[in-house]
Each structure stands twice: as C-alpha cells, then as structure tokens.
Design a protein around this motif. Structure first.
Motif: not given
Length: 346
Positions: A176-191
């Motif tokens: 599994v490669d989450l490069s298409t969603t994990a970075k966006g999730f990181g943004v949401d975590v900070v927000a």
C-alpha cells in the motif's frame, strides 16, 4: 540502457502561496512557521491576537512538528519502521493493527477508489516501485512485460480491507502506498490543531497541498496562485481564493524520467500498469478535506481530460484542469470551482 532522471522539485504540482498580505498591528500579528516533513517543506501562516504571540508560536511549532512526525511514522513508505511499511513487509493474511489515523486514511482511500471506479488505487505500490518512483527511486532499465504482469497481479483495491483499526491483505504481496492521500491528511491534522487552539485565520501548506480558514486581513481573503504546469521554471497559471477549504493539485510535470526522448510520468494507471500518457497535465481540487482533495485530484489526473472533467461534474466537485496543447495550455473548470476564482481588478 541510459535513463535520464529529472529531479522531483516537489511531491506533486505545487501551488505558490502569496505572502505580505497582512501588516502587524498592536492587536494582530502575522505568524509564519516553516519546516520539513514527508520529504517536503511546510509553511504555515496564521493571524494571532495574543500579546505574547511569538512565545505561543514556538510552542505551537513544536506541537505541529510532533504531529507531523507521528503522521510520517504511521504512513511513510520511506520509513521502514512505519506502520504502513511494517504492514507492507508482512506476509501474513491475519488482521494487522494500525493507529486510528492510518485506518482512517486507508478507509478514505478505499472509498475514493470505489468512487473513481478503481482509478485511485493505493495498492498500486508494486507498479510505482517497478517504475522507479518508490523508496528506491531508481530503475536501470524499463520494466519488461513479465515484470509488469507480475506487479499487476499484486495490485487491486479489492485485495485490501479495513476492519476497525485493522488492515487486512487478501494476498501476501500486497503493498500500500498512501502518497496520494497521506500528505493531504497531514495538512488536515495541522489545520485541526490550529482550530483547537482557537486560531480563526490561517493558511497551512505542505508540499503544495493546503487548507485555509478565515481571511488574510480585514480587507481580503487568502489568495493562492495555481502554478503553471511547466518543469523548467515557476510561473502562475491562475489566482484563486479557496476560502474555508482544502486545496490539492496533482500534476505529471515535476516527477518523471526520460528515455529515448519519451517522458514517463510518476502517476501510474492501475488499469494498464503504465505511466499516464495523455494531455492532462494538472488538476486542482477544492474540498473541505485536504485529504479528500488530494486523492480526488490524482484520480482525475488518471482519468484524463475528458473523463476527468465528466467525473468532476458528475460528482459536483470544484475542479480546475489544465491540458497541454500544441500552442500552450488550455484550462477548464467546473461550475463548482468558478466561485473560487479571483477576478482581476481593472
């Protein structure tokens, strides 16, 4: 066989963020934080009204770095000890326990895969690695037909399921490669962290993915420029104001390699096992969740210009598509995206 690699300047097509939009006043201070995470830079700008805002900013930066470090430890394929890497390395078909965050991102990735009829497929990792765009980041020769067939047999979103906080493989080789969603999730975590801190006006950006809240100042919204999809230099394609939303842009012009004059994109079509080969070069999606926008922008890129636009319209998505032509670039956007365009001032 000699393969020319072009340095990946960012994880995907970036948005350029405008600064200098707010002047410090006795009651309001513009705070800027920056650092590194997931192999890219992050930039955070927010407006603070506290008298000791600079001291508070130091504590917030420390907290943000810890949050992003946790995301990396959960979902990175480059960190061999991350939750996701350990799941990929395992050959067991028994349920594999992960954090609620990893389970959440995988669950959303599966939902988007189903929504896009399999175009967004986070099990495409074996193909990404085969083409040299995974953690090893290099191939000595183009994949053979036998290698492609072997990798294709290991790919398929139906081979991955989530049960609570457990990931389950249908085949031992699933990767599994989450490069298409994990970075966006990181943004949401900070927000979400800034929301919890009571910050009313912010712009969070990680490697070109962003989430925005409030305004840059009393006179204007946060304004972002979508980057023109050219690899030789940086230029602006369009100014937008996403308002209280996430923004993600996918493109094939920052990470690729060339062999005998042919360009091979890092975006791999799970239906063919090959890098995408069409005229759509950039897709930006605005959505309340940056994680979801991240996945949707890649899904539309995989579909190509016609099917991608049709899908975006059918799903009422705010999407902006850039297509390469013989004379330059053509742009088209959905009705839902139009409200975010910044009109030029005459």
């Amino acid at each position: 066989m000699a393969i020319k690699y072009v340095k990946w300047l960012a994880l995907c097509a970036l948005a350029i963020f405008l600064s200098g939009c707010f002047d410090t006043t006795p009651t309001q201070t513009k705070i800027k934080l920056s650092g590194r995470t997931m192999g890219v830079d992050y930039h955070i700008t927010y407006i603070d009204v506290a008298k000791n805002s600079e001291e508070i900013a130091k504590a917030r930066q420390s907290a943000i770095d810890k949050l992003l470090k946790t995301v990396n430890e959960q979902m990175s394929t480059y960190d061999k000890t991350s939750e996701l890497s350990r799941f990929n390395q395992s050959r067991s078909l028994e349920p594999f326990e992960v954090s609620p965050d990893t389970a959440k991102v995988v669950s959303e990735s599966i939902r988007l895969a189903q929504l896009s009829e399999g175009k967004l497929d986070v099990t495409v990792g074996p193909l990404v690695n085969l083409w040299g765009f995974g953690p090893n980041m290099r191939v000595e020769k183009l994949p053979s037909s036998d290698e492609l067939e072997t990798a294709m047999n290991q790919v398929g979103i139906g081979k991955l399921t989530v049960d609570g906080n457990y990931l389950i493989k249908a085949i031992p080789e699933l990767y599994v490669d989450l490069s298409t969603t994990a970075k966006g999730f990181g943004v949401d975590v900070v927000a979400n962290y800034l929301d919890g801190e009571g910050v009313a006006n912010y712009l969070v950006e990680i490697g070109g993915e962003a989430r925005i809240k409030g305004r840059a100042n009393e006179q204007r919204d946060w304004v972002i420029a979508i980057e023109k999809p050219v690899s030789s230099h940086r230029a602006i394609q369009e100014y937008i104001s996403p308002r209280n939303n996430g923004l993600a842009t996918a493109g094939d012009y920052r990470q690729y390699f060339e062999e005998n004059g042919r360009r091979f994109s890092h975006i791999i079509d799970p239906d063919t096992g090959m890098p995408i080969d069409h005229k759509l070069v950039s897709v930006s999606v605005i959505h309340p969740s940056c994680m979801t926008a991240d996945g949707l922008s890649t899904a539309i890129m995989l579909m190509g210009p016609e099917k991608g636009l049709e899908f975006a319209r059918a799903q009422n998505l705010a999407a902006y598509l850039v297509t390469k032509t013989d004379s330059g670039f053509d742009t088209v956007y959905t009705d839902a995206f139009e409200q975010y365009l910044v009109k030029p001032v005459n």
